[in-house]
Design an enzyme around this catalytic site. Structure first.
Site, PDB file in Angstrom:
ATOM      1  N   ASP A 225       0.844  -1.210   0.000  1.00  0.00           N
ATOM      2  CA  ASP A 225       0.000   0.000   0.000  1.00  0.00           C
ATOM      3  C   ASP A 225       0.877   1.258   0.000  1.00  0.00           C
ATOM      4  O   ASP A 225       0.691   2.175  -0.803  1.00  0.00           O
ATOM      5  CB  ASP A 225      -0.993  -0.004   1.174  1.00  0.00           C
ATOM      6  CG  ASP A 225      -0.403  -0.558   2.465  1.00  0.00           C
ATOM      7  OD1 ASP A 225       0.742  -1.056   2.442  1.00  0.00           O
ATOM      8  OD2 ASP A 225      -1.079  -0.480   3.507  1.00  0.00           O
ATOM      9  N   ASP A 249       1.710  -7.842 -10.642  1.00  0.00           N
ATOM     10  CA  ASP A 249       0.794  -7.546 -11.741  1.00  0.00           C
ATOM     11  C   ASP A 249       0.258  -6.117 -11.618  1.00  0.00           C
ATOM     12  O   ASP A 249       0.277  -5.328 -12.566  1.00  0.00           O
ATOM     13  CB  ASP A 249      -0.362  -8.564 -11.696  1.00  0.00           C
ATOM     14  CG  ASP A 249      -1.225  -8.492 -12.935  1.00  0.00           C
ATOM     15  OD1 ASP A 249      -0.804  -7.864 -13.923  1.00  0.00           O
ATOM     16  OD2 ASP A 249      -2.332  -9.057 -12.921  1.00  0.00           O
TER      17      ASP A 249
END
Ligand code: NAD
Length: 359
Positions: A225, A249
């Site tokens: 994050d 990804d």
């Protein structure tokens, strides 16, 4: 000498961008015998599967493939052909270099990041349990018994395996890449504060490997994050990033956004002996057959391929030609123009023609 290379046009916009890349490779003067293999949603009726055996056989034989994107139905239908190719051929490392080309419209300049994504395990293992199926009920009961934790009965379950073996391979790859390419730092990115036994294990293994490179390549850790925020605010602080599959990804797309979008972001799936080169982007079905999308990501994937097979001069020449066309900003596709409906935008094949002329 001619190289034997498997060419997979894929589906959606795949055939258009792959054809552009094929023409660019040929224009460098490197001789290739292309072994064209059909895969994807359009061959389901013909072969009864989107990934016929001969595709994998061809890649195994030739060891190198240039691959277009392939559609994966969302939430139902067949599992990803792209993931299957990576897993079946143990292409454990997904290498996604992100660099700024002069002339690209982006809020950022001078980005030069390498994303190294683990390519075979994590939530992409494809181990899932569907809502209300007997095996799902059984697994929920077992988990509740084993952990004492409650799972709502109307849950689906996806399993996230992260192994010592898989992590060692990918982290070693990232450090070796850094060393070979004169990079200064490897940052491992996970959510280990929450996922202690999978992402935590990833860190534990990474720390062990980092010790071998002390004094040569720096090592640090970031939570995913925080990493998203940091990459948007100060991407210049980062160099090589190594991540488990899913985070890799997502971060790859974020990094593509930093340098002008998916239209110009290349990639490579690498194993011990086999390498499959493909753009980060997908099959963008809404643009299929319109000769509209940007061929650059696929062409730059073929630059990575030329470099990988040892055709360094040809790789450099093609990369320079792409850079020149982008810097001129004239014969480029809609996504590289200031406005998406700019009438001066050219089509996929015309942009490839201009790159070939610039070679
Ligand atoms: P996508 O990458 O196909 O497209 C998202 C958007 O990005 C497009 O609508 C378009 O605006 C832009 N874009 C993508 N490629 C571009 C290009 N070359 N030039 C200009 N703009 C471009 O992602 P999606 O819509 O989430 O996925 C579509 C399908 O592709 C799905 O079935 C997905 O599973 C599949 N997919 C395949 C691969 C792969 O083959 N490796 C990778 C990602 C997604």
């Amino acid at each position: 000498m001619a190289y034997n290379i498997t060419l997979i046009p894929g589906d959606g916009i795949g055939p258009e961008v792959v054809e552009s890349a094929r023409r660019c490779v040929e224009a460098t003067g490197v001789k290739v015998n292309w072994d064209v293999q059909e895969a994807g949603i359009d061959v389901m009726d013909k072969y009864g599967t989107p990934l016929p055996d001969q595709v994998l056989d061809s890649i195994k034989k030739n060891k190198i493939a240039l691959k277009g994107p392939i559609t994966t139905p969302i939430g139902k239908g067949f599992r990803s052909v792209n993931v299957a190719i990576r897993q079946k051929l143990d292409l454990y490392a997904c290498l996604r270099p992100t660099k700024s080309y002069k002339g690209v419209r982006s809020k950022y300049e001078n980005i030069n990041l390498i994303v190294v994504r683990e390519n075979t395990e994590d939530l992409y293992a494809g181990i899932e349990f569907e809502l209300n199926k007997p095996e799902t009920k059984k697994i929920i009961e077992q988990i509740e018994k084993g952990t004492g934790k409650k799972i709502l009965k109307d849950s689906g379950i996806s399993i996230k395996p992260i192994s010592v073996t898989g992590t060692k391979k990918i982290v070693n790859f990232a450090f070796e890449y850094a060393l070979k390419h004169n990079r200064k730092k490897v940052t491992a990115v996970t959510k280990a504060n929450i996922l202690k036994f999978t992402d935590g294990l990833f860190y534990e293994v990474a720390r062990g490997i980092a010790k071998k490179y002390e004094g040569k390549v720096e090592y640090e850790e970031r939570l995913i994050d925080n990493m998203c925020m940091q990459l948007v605010q100060k991407p210049e602080l980062y160099d090589v990033l190594v991540l488990p599959n899913l985070y890799g990804d997502i971060i790859s797309d974020l990094c593509a956004g930093l340098v002008g979008g998916l239209g110009i972001a290349p990639g490579a799936n690498l194993g011990k002996e086999i390498a499959v080169f493909e753009a980060i982007h997908g099959s963008a079905p809404k643009y299929k057959g319109q000769n509209k999308v940007n061929p650059t990501a696929m062409i730059l994937s073929s630059v990575l391929m030329l470099d990988w097979i040892g055709e360094k001069e040809a790789a450099k020449k093609l990369d320079n030609a792409v850079a020149k066309v982008i810097a001129e900003g004239k014969s480029v596709t809609y996504d590289m123009k200031p406005h998406r409906d700019d009438p001066t935008a050219v089509g996929t094949s015309q942009m490839a023609d201009t790159i070939i002329k610039a070679l």
